[in-house]
Design a protein around this motif. Sequence first.
Motif, PDB file in Angstrom:
ATOM      1  N   THR A   1       9.961  -4.770  -0.823  1.00 22.24           N
ATOM      2  CA  THR A   1       9.457  -3.654  -0.020  1.00 22.24           C
ATOM      3  C   THR A   1       8.005  -3.400  -0.390  1.00 22.24           C
ATOM      4  O   THR A   1       7.660  -3.345  -1.575  1.00 22.24           O
ATOM      5  CB  THR A   1      10.283  -2.377  -0.274  1.00 22.24           C
ATOM      6  OG1 THR A   1      11.656  -2.648   0.035  1.00 22.24           O
ATOM      7  CG2 THR A   1       9.799  -1.239   0.618  1.00 22.24           C
TER       8      THR A   1
ATOM      9  N   TYR B   1       4.834  -1.081  -0.768  1.00 18.13           N
ATOM     10  CA  TYR B   1       4.476   0.324  -0.945  1.00 18.13           C
ATOM     11  C   TYR B   1       2.953   0.434  -0.990  1.00 18.13           C
ATOM     12  O   TYR B   1       2.281  -0.329  -1.683  1.00 18.13           O
ATOM     13  CB  TYR B   1       5.058   0.883  -2.248  1.00 18.13           C
ATOM     14  CG  TYR B   1       6.563   0.995  -2.250  1.00 18.13           C
ATOM     15  CD1 TYR B   1       7.190   2.179  -1.881  1.00 18.13           C
ATOM     16  CD2 TYR B   1       7.352  -0.082  -2.625  1.00 18.13           C
ATOM     17  CE1 TYR B   1       8.579   2.280  -1.885  1.00 18.13           C
ATOM     18  CE2 TYR B   1       8.738   0.006  -2.631  1.00 18.13           C
ATOM     19  CZ  TYR B   1       9.348   1.202  -2.267  1.00 18.13           C
ATOM     20  OH  TYR B   1      10.712   1.295  -2.270  1.00 18.13           O
ATOM     21  N   LEU B   2       2.435   1.401  -0.260  1.00 16.98           N
ATOM     22  CA  LEU B   2       0.997   1.666  -0.251  1.00 16.98           C
ATOM     23  C   LEU B   2       0.766   3.081  -0.737  1.00 16.98           C
ATOM     24  O   LEU B   2       1.289   4.041  -0.170  1.00 16.98           O
ATOM     25  CB  LEU B   2       0.436   1.491   1.167  1.00 16.98           C
ATOM     26  CG  LEU B   2      -1.047   1.842   1.354  1.00 16.98           C
ATOM     27  CD1 LEU B   2      -1.926   0.915   0.522  1.00 16.98           C
ATOM     28  CD2 LEU B   2      -1.422   1.754   2.834  1.00 16.98           C
ATOM     29  N   THR B   3       0.009   3.234  -1.835  1.00 21.57           N
ATOM     30  CA  THR B   3      -0.352   4.552  -2.350  1.00 21.57           C
ATOM     31  C   THR B   3      -1.852   4.738  -2.187  1.00 21.57           C
ATOM     32  O   THR B   3      -2.547   3.889  -1.627  1.00 21.57           O
ATOM     33  CB  THR B   3       0.047   4.702  -3.830  1.00 21.57           C
ATOM     34  OG1 THR B   3      -0.887   3.989  -4.664  1.00 21.57           O
ATOM     35  CG2 THR B   3       1.444   4.172  -4.089  1.00 21.57           C
TER      36      THR B   3
ATOM     37  N   LYS C   1      14.166  -4.580  -4.925  1.00 22.91           N
ATOM     38  CA  LYS C   1      15.135  -3.532  -5.255  1.00 22.91           C
ATOM     39  C   LYS C   1      16.153  -3.989  -6.281  1.00 22.91           C
ATOM     40  O   LYS C   1      16.425  -3.305  -7.261  1.00 22.91           O
ATOM     41  CB  LYS C   1      15.834  -3.051  -3.975  1.00 22.91           C
ATOM     42  CG  LYS C   1      16.759  -1.860  -4.193  1.00 22.91           C
ATOM     43  CD  LYS C   1      17.348  -1.376  -2.879  1.00 22.91           C
ATOM     44  CE  LYS C   1      18.255  -0.176  -3.105  1.00 22.91           C
ATOM     45  NZ  LYS C   1      18.854   0.305  -1.826  1.00 22.91           N
TER      46      LYS C   1
ATOM     47  N   GLU D   1       1.265  -6.618  -7.299  1.00 25.44           N
ATOM     48  CA  GLU D   1       0.544  -5.370  -7.083  1.00 25.44           C
ATOM     49  C   GLU D   1      -0.949  -5.618  -7.230  1.00 25.44           C
ATOM     50  O   GLU D   1      -1.379  -6.557  -7.910  1.00 25.44           O
ATOM     51  CB  GLU D   1       1.000  -4.278  -8.061  1.00 25.44           C
ATOM     52  CG  GLU D   1       0.783  -4.592  -9.519  1.00 25.44           C
ATOM     53  CD  GLU D   1       1.272  -3.464 -10.420  1.00 25.44           C
ATOM     54  OE1 GLU D   1       0.995  -2.289 -10.113  1.00 25.44           O
ATOM     55  OE2 GLU D   1       1.950  -3.760 -11.420  1.00 25.44           O
TER      56      GLU D   1
ATOM     57  N   VAL E   1       4.298   2.698  -8.156  1.00 28.04           N
ATOM     58  CA  VAL E   1       4.647   2.679  -6.734  1.00 28.04           C
ATOM     59  C   VAL E   1       4.734   4.073  -6.131  1.00 28.04           C
ATOM     60  O   VAL E   1       5.048   4.225  -4.954  1.00 28.04           O
ATOM     61  CB  VAL E   1       5.985   1.937  -6.497  1.00 28.04           C
ATOM     62  CG1 VAL E   1       5.886   0.514  -6.984  1.00 28.04           C
ATOM     63  CG2 VAL E   1       7.148   2.654  -7.169  1.00 28.04           C
ATOM     64  N   ASP E   2       4.449   5.112  -6.928  1.00 30.41           N
ATOM     65  CA  ASP E   2       4.514   6.484  -6.440  1.00 30.41           C
ATOM     66  C   ASP E   2       3.127   7.003  -6.105  1.00 30.41           C
ATOM     67  O   ASP E   2       2.148   6.679  -6.778  1.00 30.41           O
ATOM     68  CB  ASP E   2       5.150   7.401  -7.488  1.00 30.41           C
ATOM     69  CG  ASP E   2       6.609   7.052  -7.766  1.00 30.41           C
ATOM     70  OD1 ASP E   2       7.230   6.414  -6.894  1.00 30.41           O
ATOM     71  OD2 ASP E   2       7.116   7.418  -8.838  1.00 30.41           O
ATOM     72  N   ALA E   3       3.060   7.854  -5.086  1.00 31.76           N
ATOM     73  CA  ALA E   3       1.783   8.447  -4.697  1.00 31.76           C
ATOM     74  C   ALA E   3       1.411   9.625  -5.592  1.00 31.76           C
ATOM     75  O   ALA E   3       0.245   9.968  -5.718  1.00 31.76           O
ATOM     76  CB  ALA E   3       1.829   8.896  -3.241  1.00 31.76           C
TER      77      ALA E   3
END
Length: 208
Positions: free
Chosen positions: A14, A16-18, A27, A35, A143-145
């Motif tokens: 998956t 992810y864009l932060t 997963k 990254e 991976v979190d904003a």
Amino acid sequence: LLTEGVYHGWRPGTVYLTDQRLVVLRKEPREVLWEADLDTVRDVRLAPERTVGGEERLRLEVSLADGRRELLSAGEPETLYDLLDRVRAGRLAPALLSGAVPEEEPAIAEGHLWYEEPRRSGPLWRGGQARLTAGRLTWKSPVDARPALVLPLTDLAGVRRVPGYGPGGEGSVLVLRTTTGEEIRLAADDPDRWARRLTATSPAAAHA
């Protein structure tokens, strides 16, 4: 994500864009496949590619400052391209940073920690970056904003190491007790250092 070398082929994950980076996360088993910090991204373009079945698919080609080029596949490549372009241009920064914790205070300690994040299906250890200031402890996954953990040090009532095995090895787990009785579990490669820092910056924890 298209990988080269001994294994050549697409690896499912998956994207992810932060506000700071682009990440491809698998997963099961949980793993960051790739990254890149956004300030290392030099160019992004949509590249058409013909699949084995003869169908033409759009891929996202990401060129990095070190000369590498990575090829990403997405269900909606145009949408991802547009979002990435807008984030790099700064046009989405206010929305992405909404609710983020300001980090104007100088850091007393920074480094990698694991955080046992509460989940409905059961707690999950996640690796990320911790930042300790005179006023708070924050922890954020790449991976979190925004930080998943924000703990004002006025709410910290105690710090202790617990026996047993953690992500950082034997005896690596720290339990932080809050003034409300909640327990927060962290793990570190150097748990003694983090325990000393946390205790020194929290009067309540120092007298626990």
